[in-house]
Design a protein around this motif. Structure first.
Motif, short mmCIF file in Angstrom:
data_model
loop_
_atom_site.label_atom_id
_atom_site.label_comp_id
_atom_site.label_asym_id
_atom_site.label_seq_id
_atom_site.Cartn_x
_atom_site.Cartn_y
_atom_site.Cartn_z
N PRO A 10 -90.95 12.62 106.91
CA PRO A 10 -91.43 13.21 105.66
C PRO A 10 -90.32 13.71 104.74
N ILE A 11 -89.20 14.15 105.30
CA ILE A 11 -88.09 14.60 104.45
C ILE A 11 -87.51 13.41 103.68
N ALA A 12 -87.36 12.29 104.36
CA ALA A 12 -86.88 11.07 103.68
C ALA A 12 -87.92 10.58 102.68
N ALA A 13 -89.20 10.70 103.03
CA ALA A 13 -90.26 10.26 102.11
C ALA A 13 -90.23 11.07 100.83
N LEU A 14 -90.02 12.37 100.95
CA LEU A 14 -89.95 13.20 99.75
C LEU A 14 -88.71 12.88 98.93
N ALA A 15 -87.59 12.63 99.60
CA ALA A 15 -86.36 12.29 98.88
C ALA A 15 -86.55 11.02 98.05
N ALA A 16 -87.22 10.03 98.61
CA ALA A 16 -87.47 8.79 97.87
C ALA A 16 -88.42 9.05 96.70
N ASN A 17 -89.41 9.88 96.93
CA ASN A 17 -90.37 10.23 95.88
C ASN A 17 -89.67 10.97 94.74
N ALA A 18 -88.81 11.94 95.07
CA ALA A 18 -88.16 12.76 94.06
C ALA A 18 -87.07 12.01 93.30
N ALA A 19 -86.64 10.88 93.82
CA ALA A 19 -85.58 10.11 93.16
C ALA A 19 -86.06 9.40 91.90
N LEU A 20 -87.37 9.27 91.73
CA LEU A 20 -87.91 8.59 90.56
C LEU A 20 -87.87 9.50 89.34
N PRO A 21 -87.63 8.96 88.14
CA PRO A 21 -87.73 9.77 86.92
C PRO A 21 -89.18 10.15 86.66
N PHE A 22 -89.39 11.16 85.84
CA PHE A 22 -90.74 11.66 85.61
C PHE A 22 -91.67 10.60 85.04
N VAL A 23 -91.17 9.72 84.21
CA VAL A 23 -92.04 8.70 83.60
C VAL A 23 -92.55 7.69 84.62
N GLN A 24 -92.00 7.70 85.83
CA GLN A 24 -92.48 6.82 86.90
C GLN A 24 -93.02 7.62 88.09
N ALA A 25 -93.16 8.90 87.94
CA ALA A 25 -93.42 9.78 89.08
C ALA A 25 -94.79 9.57 89.70
N ARG A 26 -94.83 9.77 91.01
CA ARG A 26 -96.07 9.75 91.79
C ARG A 26 -96.25 11.11 92.48
N ALA A 27 -97.45 11.37 92.92
CA ALA A 27 -97.71 12.54 93.75
C ALA A 27 -96.87 12.45 95.02
N MET A 28 -96.64 13.60 95.66
CA MET A 28 -95.83 13.61 96.88
C MET A 28 -96.54 12.89 98.02
N PRO A 29 -95.78 12.30 98.94
CA PRO A 29 -96.37 11.56 100.07
C PRO A 29 -97.23 12.46 100.97
N PRO A 30 -98.27 11.92 101.59
CA PRO A 30 -99.16 12.73 102.44
C PRO A 30 -98.45 13.50 103.55
N SER A 31 -97.44 12.90 104.17
CA SER A 31 -96.79 13.57 105.30
C SER A 31 -96.07 14.85 104.90
N VAL A 32 -95.73 14.98 103.62
CA VAL A 32 -95.11 16.21 103.13
C VAL A 32 -96.06 17.41 103.31
#
Length: 382
Positions: A10-32
């Protein structure tokens, strides 16, 4: 989009999620939200290091007034001393380690409910029955461990980290932003504690965006919420916020005529402040309410819920009746929020759940994910 392999980390999943700019952002992964490993990282890197709000200083006005809490597994008590100072200390007896006080109240001394070891309000040991035959016992050697405690604009914060930057330094931009509201000029009139069956971040994110108001709160405040008037600017390092304009259908949400600090639209602007990690404040010119959150496992959140009104309104003949009506409304809003956030957590636990793209009205959620990622990544670096 199905879950990918990073969901096992989940820590890696959040890091990948947070790497996107806001205009491409998604909700945080479920495991977070659902992972015990992620919660362990939050406890070690956030709740054991950041400032946690236990409520308003007005609840601790007189010597002996106290409030208890648990922070990252440490029971603690904040008490007003005979000298007028606020102190936070361990709420665990130094004899056989029973917890001492519970809830909120007032006491002349802190008495252990197990063997009646008794402590002064500054944590020093006053007395211990039947200890005279133990040659090693020295009363003066006992004092409840002290925890850092600071007051900021009427809010009381504690931290387990002796190196944490002062609250006033971290939140100086907030203080400047809402100076015209004068948060010291608000009196708390209710305080409650609740436990909901959802992750603490689900509830925090629910507060951070008003995108859900027209739907989740269709039975209460949804009809008063205009999406086109919501302003969601980029957040700062220690907080995020958004604003809503309200009309005078709820008069005590407006600035009182005696308030000359606010002008124009400021007089009807509501700030929704999210002070990291978990103090959430709705601040109107006339009243406020707040949530202070702490996890109780991945699937439960402990909530400190309080609120009150601006002292500008205290002498109005209908002020208390209006505020009683407001409290009834807030209770109904909480019922709606509980239903929505518990549904979200059940969905997060489902095998086929997957995060979708964020609306521009969910900018605070994106900033919250950035904050979380910066903190929990430190657990990986150790």
């Amino acid at each position: 989009m199905a879950r990918d392999l990073t969901e096992t980390d989940p820590i890696a999943a959040l890091a990948a999620n947070a790497a996107l700019p806001f205009v491409q952002a998604r909700a945080m992964p479920p495991s977070v939200y659902t992972s015990q490993a992620f919660l362990d990282a939050e406890l070690s890197e956030i709740f054991r290091k950041e400032w946690y709000c236990i409520g308003r200083a007005g609840a601790l006005a007189q010597p002996g007034d106290y409030v208890t809490a648990e922070l990252a597994g440490q029971p603690l008590v904040v008490v007003r001393g005979q000298d007028g100072a606020l102190r936070a200390m361990s709420n665990v007896c130094l004899h056989r380690m029973s917890t001492l006080l519970e809830g909120r109240g007032s006491a002349r001394a802190i008495v252990c409910p197990y063997h009646a070891w008794t402590y002064n309000l500054d944590g020093t040991l006053r007395g211990a029955p039947a200890m005279t035959l133990n040659e090693g016992f020295q009363r003066g050697e006992y004092c409840l461990p002290q925890i850092r405690c600071e007051e900021w604009l009427g809010w009381v914060f504690v931290t387990l980290d002796p190196e944490a930057a002062p609250v006033a330094d971290r939140l100086k931009d907030v203080e400047a932003m809402v100076a015209g509201y004068d948060m010291l000029n608000y009196t708390e009139t209710f305080f409650e504690e609740h436990v909901w069956d959802t992750n603490w971040k689900v509830l925090a994110e629910n507060f951070m965006e008003s995108y859900h108001l027209p739907v989740c709160h269709a039975g209460t405040i949804g009809g008063l919420s205009k999406l086109e008037e919501m302003v969601c600017p980029p957040g700062r390092e220690a907080f995020n916020w958004h604003t809503i304009l309200k009309d005078d259908s709820l008069r005590i949400a407006m600035a009182h005529p005696k308030n000359t600090r606010l002008e124009g639209d400021e007089r009807r602007t509501t700030f929704l402040l999210a002070l990291y990690p978990s103090l959430l404040i709705t601040l109107t010119p006339g009243y406020f309410w707040y949530l202070s959150l702490h996890p109780k496992g991945p699937g439960q959140v402990h909530i400190r819920f309080g609120g009150g009104m601006s002292d500008d309104y205290k002498d109005d003949p209908d002020a208390q009746a209006n505020f009683a009506a407001l409290k009834t409304l807030l209770d109904a809003v909480n019922v709606e929020d509980r239903g929505c956030t518990e549904k979200v957590y059940r969905g997060l636990c489902a095998q086929l759940s997957a995060p979708g793209h964020l609306s521009h009205l969910e900018r605070p959620n994106y900033d919250f994910a950035q904050y979380l990622n910066a903190r929990v990544s430190q657990a990986r670096a150790k």
